[in-house]
Design a protein around this motif. Structure first.
Motif, PDB file in Angstrom:
ATOM      1  N   GLY A 251       0.848  -1.178   0.000  1.00 32.47           N
ATOM      2  CA  GLY A 251       0.000   0.000   0.000  1.00 32.47           C
ATOM      3  C   GLY A 251       0.887   1.232   0.000  1.00 32.47           C
ATOM      4  O   GLY A 251       1.759   1.366   0.860  1.00 32.47           O
ATOM      5  N   GLN A 252       0.701   2.108  -0.990  1.00 32.50           N
ATOM      6  CA  GLN A 252       1.551   3.284  -1.141  1.00 32.50           C
ATOM      7  C   GLN A 252       0.690   4.513  -1.421  1.00 32.50           C
ATOM      8  O   GLN A 252      -0.372   4.416  -2.043  1.00 32.50           O
ATOM      9  CB  GLN A 252       2.537   3.094  -2.294  1.00 32.50           C
ATOM     10  N   VAL A 253       1.163   5.675  -0.972  1.00 33.41           N
ATOM     11  CA  VAL A 253       0.482   6.926  -1.273  1.00 33.41           C
ATOM     12  C   VAL A 253       0.853   7.364  -2.687  1.00 33.41           C
ATOM     13  O   VAL A 253       2.030   7.591  -2.993  1.00 33.41           O
ATOM     14  CB  VAL A 253       0.853   8.031  -0.262  1.00 33.41           C
ATOM     15  N   VAL A 254      -0.145   7.445  -3.541  1.00 35.43           N
ATOM     16  CA  VAL A 254       0.023   7.870  -4.935  1.00 35.43           C
ATOM     17  C   VAL A 254      -1.205   8.686  -5.318  1.00 35.43           C
ATOM     18  O   VAL A 254      -2.325   8.362  -4.907  1.00 35.43           O
ATOM     19  CB  VAL A 254       0.161   6.677  -5.901  1.00 35.43           C
ATOM     20  N   MET A 255      -1.031   9.719  -6.107  1.00 42.46           N
ATOM     21  CA  MET A 255      -2.131  10.576  -6.556  1.00 42.46           C
ATOM     22  C   MET A 255      -2.924  11.133  -5.378  1.00 42.46           C
ATOM     23  O   MET A 255      -4.139  11.318  -5.452  1.00 42.46           O
ATOM     24  CB  MET A 255      -3.058   9.836  -7.523  1.00 42.46           C
ATOM     25  N   GLY A 256      -2.244  11.385  -4.270  1.00 38.05           N
ATOM     26  CA  GLY A 256      -2.892  12.009  -3.134  1.00 38.05           C
ATOM     27  C   GLY A 256      -3.772  11.087  -2.330  1.00 38.05           C
ATOM     28  O   GLY A 256      -4.524  11.542  -1.469  1.00 38.05           O
ATOM     29  N   THR A 257      -3.704   9.767  -2.602  1.00 42.83           N
ATOM     30  CA  THR A 257      -4.499   8.811  -1.839  1.00 42.83           C
ATOM     31  C   THR A 257      -3.695   7.525  -1.729  1.00 42.83           C
ATOM     32  O   THR A 257      -2.513   7.504  -2.032  1.00 42.83           O
ATOM     33  CB  THR A 257      -5.872   8.584  -2.513  1.00 42.83           C
TER      34      THR A 257
ATOM     35  N   HIS B  29       4.157   7.084 -12.302  1.00 41.89           N
ATOM     36  CA  HIS B  29       4.406   7.672 -13.620  1.00 41.89           C
ATOM     37  C   HIS B  29       3.165   8.410 -14.116  1.00 41.89           C
ATOM     38  O   HIS B  29       3.261   9.550 -14.599  1.00 41.89           O
ATOM     39  CB  HIS B  29       4.791   6.581 -14.614  1.00 41.89           C
ATOM     40  N   TRP B  30       1.999   7.767 -14.005  1.00 45.74           N
ATOM     41  CA  TRP B  30       0.776   8.424 -14.477  1.00 45.74           C
ATOM     42  C   TRP B  30       0.423   9.637 -13.629  1.00 45.74           C
ATOM     43  O   TRP B  30      -0.167  10.605 -14.131  1.00 45.74           O
ATOM     44  CB  TRP B  30      -0.372   7.422 -14.532  1.00 45.74           C
ATOM     45  N   ASP B  31       0.793   9.616 -12.369  1.00 44.02           N
ATOM     46  CA  ASP B  31       0.614  10.816 -11.550  1.00 44.02           C
ATOM     47  C   ASP B  31       1.457  11.956 -12.103  1.00 44.02           C
ATOM     48  O   ASP B  31       0.990  13.098 -12.214  1.00 44.02           O
ATOM     49  CB  ASP B  31       1.009  10.508 -10.102  1.00 44.02           C
TER      50      ASP B  31
ATOM     51  N   ILE C 129     -10.693  10.701 -14.214  1.00 42.09           N
ATOM     52  CA  ILE C 129     -10.320   9.391 -14.762  1.00 42.09           C
ATOM     53  C   ILE C 129      -8.851   9.044 -14.566  1.00 42.09           C
ATOM     54  O   ILE C 129      -8.415   7.977 -15.011  1.00 42.09           O
ATOM     55  CB  ILE C 129     -10.643   9.282 -16.268  1.00 42.09           C
ATOM     56  N   GLY C 130      -8.087   9.886 -13.898  1.00 40.55           N
ATOM     57  CA  GLY C 130      -6.659   9.629 -13.739  1.00 40.55           C
ATOM     58  C   GLY C 130      -6.359   8.304 -13.069  1.00 40.55           C
ATOM     59  O   GLY C 130      -5.476   7.544 -13.505  1.00 40.55           O
ATOM     60  N   LYS C 131      -7.095   8.003 -12.000  1.00 38.81           N
ATOM     61  CA  LYS C 131      -6.868   6.733 -11.310  1.00 38.81           C
ATOM     62  C   LYS C 131      -7.229   5.560 -12.209  1.00 38.81           C
ATOM     63  O   LYS C 131      -6.555   4.519 -12.203  1.00 38.81           O
ATOM     64  CB  LYS C 131      -7.676   6.690 -10.020  1.00 38.81           C
TER      65      LYS C 131
END
Length: 333
Positions: A30-36, A63-65, A164-166
């Motif tokens: 579990g990692q913090v990515v895209m602010g969540t 990368h997508w973030d 839709i980023g996630k």
């Protein structure tokens, strides 16, 4: 994206209590990515491969973030937004893919999902945000010109990939995991976007508890093979950003919850936003030909598309005690 935001977790992953013969090895992170928080669970033939695929999943999400964030000035989409009105800008193949996906899904939802509402989302996300009408700079088909390796935005335009980023990240992770021979995968991005294929290490399906609009109210269990996205309407001033109706330019603030099922996480994300904007009747009639299913709930009614209802078991709303008997919801499918 890219700032830590509170996350209401609408789903609980249910694991089997009884041990059965293992079908592989499992790795989890579990990692913090895209602010969540991104939760990744991978089942592979051996523990080393499972860990490698899990680590790669986090790298892909980050990368997508970097590509889609608008909260960090160095993000690629943030740079494109900053160059609005300055003519064509060179963009990466990944951003070009994301922009083309935004255009396609905006058309597929008849404009109910539209990342062009970025200026309004920014306005409504701050305390005291106004309720101004939409301008010409809020429709992606009007403000974005996409060419071969270049993109241009009109003056005043700002694209928001938060819708839709996630989903784009989850689909990219799933594609990589399949290529790397993962036997099974379960992804949960911030409690609002899930994707799964295969089964758990013990052979049991990935099973989720579906949350309702009211705290503590659930709508049964779902065995997931595909993608889910859950969206809620929010008040003006909510730092997570309300969902804006592109047709009116106004934030949707009436209490609504939508969970959409689709083959891909990107489709599910666009679907859930469109249903929040349109409401059940308009969304169901206009979107029924699309390859997705939905659960919709507001303060008065609860709806399941026929396909969604068929995937749910143990639905608690079948019991009269689930809702206030003095103001029962109409349940339809």
């Amino acid at each position: 994206m890219s700032r830590l935001l509170p996350s209401a977790l609408p789903f609980i992953l249910l694991c089997a209590a009884l041990p059965v013969k293992a079908l592989g090895a499992t790795a989890h992170t579990g990692q913090v990515v895209m602010g969540t928080v991104l939760q990744v669970t991978v089942v592979a033939d051996d523990a080393t491969r499972a860990r490698e695929i899990t680590a790669r999943a986090v790298t892909i999400a980050r990368h997508w973030d970097d590509v889609l964030t608008t909260w960090r000035p160095e993000g690629e989409l943030a740079r494109l937004n900053a160059a609005a009105g300055r003519g064509p800008q060179r963009i990466s193949a990944d951003l070009a893919f994301a922009l083309a996906t935004m255009l396609r899904l905006s058309s597929a939802t008849e404009g109910a999902f539209d990342p062009g509402v970025g200026p309004l989302v920014a306005e409504y996300s701050r305390p005291g945000g106004t309720s101004s009408q939409a301008s010409a700079a809020t429709r992606i088909h009007e403000v974005l010109t996409l060419g071969d390796g270049v993109a241009a935005l009109a003056v005043g335009a700002m694209l928001d990939a938060g819708g839709i980023g996630k989903g784009i990240a989850l689909d990219a992770i799933a594609a990589e995991a399949r290529t790397a021979a993962a036997k099974a995968l379960y992804l949960d991005f911030g409690g609002s976007s899930q994707l799964a294929f295969g089964t758990m290490e013990n052979g049991e399906p990935w099973t989720l508890a579906l949350a309702g609009l009211e705290p503590g109210v659930g709508h049964g269990l779902m065995r997931l093979e595909g993608a889910l996205s859950t969206s809620r309407s929010r008040t003006v001033g909510d730092e997570t950003g309300p969902i804006v109706d592109p047709h009116t330019g106004r934030a949707v603030t009436d209490p609504r919850l939508v969970t959409c099922y689709a083959a891909t996480a990107t489709q599910a994300e666009a679907c859930s936003k469109a249903f929040i904007v349109l409401g059940w009747s308009a969304a169901y009639e206009s979107q029924r030909a699309a390859d997705w299913e939905a659960l919709y709930e507001d303060k008065d009614e609860l709806h399941f598309s026929r396909g969604f209802a068929s995937m749910i078991s143990d639905r608690p709303e079948a019991h009269a005690s689930t809702y206030d008997s003095t103001a029962p919801k109409k349940i339809r499918k």
